[in-house]
Design an enzyme around this catalytic site. Structure first.
Site, PDB file in Angstrom:
ATOM      1  N   ARG A 222      44.821  22.586  51.391  1.00 17.02           N
ATOM      2  CA  ARG A 222      45.948  21.636  51.415  1.00 17.02           C
ATOM      3  C   ARG A 222      47.041  22.210  50.523  1.00 17.02           C
ATOM      4  O   ARG A 222      46.837  22.376  49.320  1.00 17.02           O
ATOM      5  CB  ARG A 222      45.518  20.251  50.896  1.00 17.02           C
ATOM      6  CG  ARG A 222      44.386  19.659  51.686  1.00 17.02           C
ATOM      7  CD  ARG A 222      44.550  18.301  52.278  1.00 17.02           C
ATOM      8  NE  ARG A 222      45.781  17.645  52.428  1.00 17.02           N
ATOM      9  CZ  ARG A 222      45.952  16.335  52.164  1.00 17.02           C
ATOM     10  NH1 ARG A 222      44.960  15.629  51.665  1.00 17.02           N
ATOM     11  NH2 ARG A 222      47.108  15.760  52.397  1.00 17.02           N
TER      12      ARG A 222
ATOM     13  N   ASN B  61      55.689  13.219  46.876  1.00 21.68           N
ATOM     14  CA  ASN B  61      54.618  12.251  47.142  1.00 21.68           C
ATOM     15  C   ASN B  61      54.572  11.982  48.648  1.00 21.68           C
ATOM     16  O   ASN B  61      55.373  12.519  49.418  1.00 21.68           O
ATOM     17  CB  ASN B  61      54.878  10.966  46.347  1.00 21.68           C
ATOM     18  CG  ASN B  61      53.682  10.043  46.334  1.00 21.68           C
ATOM     19  OD1 ASN B  61      52.572  10.484  46.031  1.00 21.68           O
ATOM     20  ND2 ASN B  61      53.864   8.777  46.657  1.00 21.68           N
TER      21      ASN B  61
ATOM     22  N   ASP C 254      51.975  14.043  44.191  1.00 19.05           N
ATOM     23  CA  ASP C 254      51.142  15.200  44.534  1.00 19.05           C
ATOM     24  C   ASP C 254      51.610  16.444  43.798  1.00 19.05           C
ATOM     25  O   ASP C 254      50.861  17.405  43.616  1.00 19.05           O
ATOM     26  CB  ASP C 254      51.173  15.431  46.047  1.00 19.05           C
ATOM     27  CG  ASP C 254      50.533  14.241  46.755  1.00 19.05           C
ATOM     28  OD1 ASP C 254      51.247  13.257  47.020  1.00 19.05           O
ATOM     29  OD2 ASP C 254      49.315  14.289  46.984  1.00 19.05           O
TER      30      ASP C 254
HETATM   31  O1  MRU Z   1      47.513  13.072  51.944  1.00 16.53           O
HETATM   32  P1  MRU Z   1      46.798  12.410  50.809  1.00 16.53           P
HETATM   33  O2  MRU Z   1      46.104  11.147  51.176  1.00 16.53           O
HETATM   34  O3  MRU Z   1      45.934  13.372  50.049  1.00 16.53           O
HETATM   35  O4  MRU Z   1      48.002  12.047  49.887  1.00 16.53           O
HETATM   36  C1  MRU Z   1      47.816  11.758  48.587  1.00 16.53           C
HETATM   37  C2  MRU Z   1      48.295  10.422  48.318  1.00 16.53           C
HETATM   38  O5  MRU Z   1      47.618   9.465  48.575  1.00 16.53           O
HETATM   39  C3  MRU Z   1      49.562  10.244  47.721  1.00 16.53           C
HETATM   40  O6  MRU Z   1      50.601  10.993  48.082  1.00 16.53           O
HETATM   41  C4  MRU Z   1      49.431   9.806  46.308  1.00 16.53           C
HETATM   42  O7  MRU Z   1      50.449   8.946  46.050  1.00 16.53           O
HETATM   43  C5  MRU Z   1      49.352  10.923  45.306  1.00 16.53           C
HETATM   44  S1  MRU Z   1      47.735  11.350  44.887  1.00 16.53           S
HETATM   45  C6  MRU Z   1      47.394  10.377  43.470  1.00 16.53           C
END
Ligand code: MRU
Length: 371
Positions: free
Chosen positions: A90, A253, A243
């Site tokens: 990712r 994010n 993120d």
């Molecule tokens: O794609 P994901 O589900 O891994 O994305 C992460 C998230 O849920 C968010 O972007 C989140 O706000 C940040 S992770 C604490």
């Protein structure tokens, strides 16, 4: 957090001390099932398929993935290969690279015979550190909620959040939701508006599930509803996760966060971001041009999964056959739209100065980052 009265984390070392347990988040909220990771391939698959997701949990899973790889083969080549495989799973959440750097540093200068044990130790520490950091974020953020209650003469505070930055996105406690949990546990009247968060609906499926399990009052809203609620004074503060946050405070994010920040600014609603310091990428400044944004497969947009009336879990197509679909996983909210960053060291300004003052040792160390 507790599930049916039992303390539960999102990731753990199994009793056999040879494998790692996780909750399969792709099955929530309709089914609670756990999965055992036994190899680095299992760990990479868990991250790639989003059985685990959320920046801090991705990092923790990758850390255990390195251990699983070194248990099989502790050579330098295998360490490098494991890090490369995991790093490619990712691209956006920087906690992944942070965790791999930490794991590499913990084993690199050790004899091969000691590497697996050292890796297991460090992976466990990363998990414990995550929980401690999130509790600190919770304590600092709770103050913001208490202040809002005081401003409203003791009436209920409404927090809007996007995606899932609760305990399911971390090892435990959560980032954006940590202040909410601590406030709720301390008897503060708090209610959460959870954006459904298309396309994968982490807000509707995960945030609503975990808030409900903990007894926190909440309402799921369609993603486009937040602006209207803010115009009508129904949101007291927005708290989202991150993120990746750049050295100048730009916040990457889940897609849709930026639009909430714009609506918050237009309506003078404070917009906070809860994040642990491993989410800060000190190597970059401009979030818009420098953060790689994950583009995911078209099915997440073209289809919706859910429980049918007869109880079957199914996925249905919602776009016409043949329509093109774009699926950007994340967006960037410029620092100027962020009221403050809720970190383990306090609520700080989303600026180079604010971040450097709070984390001088990491800000000064960025040239030493590995990988
Ligand atoms: O794609 P994901 O589900 O891994 O994305 C992460 C998230 O849920 C968010 O972007 C989140 O706000 C940040 S992770 C604490």
């Amino acid at each position: 957090m507790k599930i049916d009265g039992r303390d539960t984390r999102t990731i753990w070392l199994e009793r056999d001390r040879e494998s790692v347990g996780i909750i399969d988040q792709t099955l929530l909220p309709h089914q609670f099932a756990t999965v055992r990771l036994q190899t680095i391939e299992d760990a990479a698959h868990a991250i790639r398929s989003m059985q685990v997701r959320g920046a801090p949990l991705i990092g923790a899973t990758a850390a255990y993935g390195v251990w699983l790889a070194l248990r099989a083969d502790a050579s330098d080549e295998n360490l490098e290969r494991a890090c490369a495989v995991l790093l490619a799973t990712r691209p956006t959440a920087i906690n992944l690279k942070w965790a791999l750097d930490e794991m590499t540093a913990s084993v690199r200068n050790r004899p091969r015979a000691e590497r697996a044990a050292a890796a297991l130790r460090r992976a466990g520490e990363i998990c414990e550190e995550d929980v401690a950091i999130n509790l600190a974020i919770g304590r600092h953020g709770m103050k913001l909620i208490e202040d809002a209650v005081a401003r409203k003469n003791g009436t209920r505070v409404n927090v809007l959040t996007h995606c899932n930055a609760g305990w399911l996105a971390t090892v435990d406690v959560g980032t954006a939701l940590a202040p909410v949990y601590l406030a709720h546990d301390n008897g503060v009247q708090v209610h959460v508006f959870a954006d459904e968060t298309r396309p994968r609906n982490q807000g509707a499926s995960l945030t609503a599930w975990e808030l409900g399990r903990h007894g926190v009052p909440h309402t799921v809203i369609a993603d486009n509803t937040g602006g209207r609620l803010m115009q009508h004074g129904q949101v007291d503060l927005v708290i989202v996760g991150a993120d990746r946050v750049t050295a100048q405070g730009d916040v990457c994010n889940k897609i849709g966060t930026y639009l909430k920040a714009l609506a918050a600014a237009d309506n003078k609603v404070p917009f906070y971001v809860g994040l642990p310091s491993p989410t800060i990428d000190f190597a970059i400044s401009d979030g818009l041009s420098e953060i790689p944004i994950e583009q995911r497969g078209p099915d997440e947009v073209a289809r919706v999964a859910g429980k049918a009336e007869d109880g079957r879990i199914m996925s249905v197509q919602v776009v016409p056959d043949g329509s093109a679909v774009a699926n950007y996983g994340f967006d960037v909210t410029p620092a100027r739209l962020v009221t403050g960053l809720i970190t383990e060291r306090g609520v700080i300004a989303a600026s180079r100065d604010g971040i450097t003052r709070a984390f001088p040792e990491r800000a000064g160390n960025r040239d030493k980052m590995m990988l």
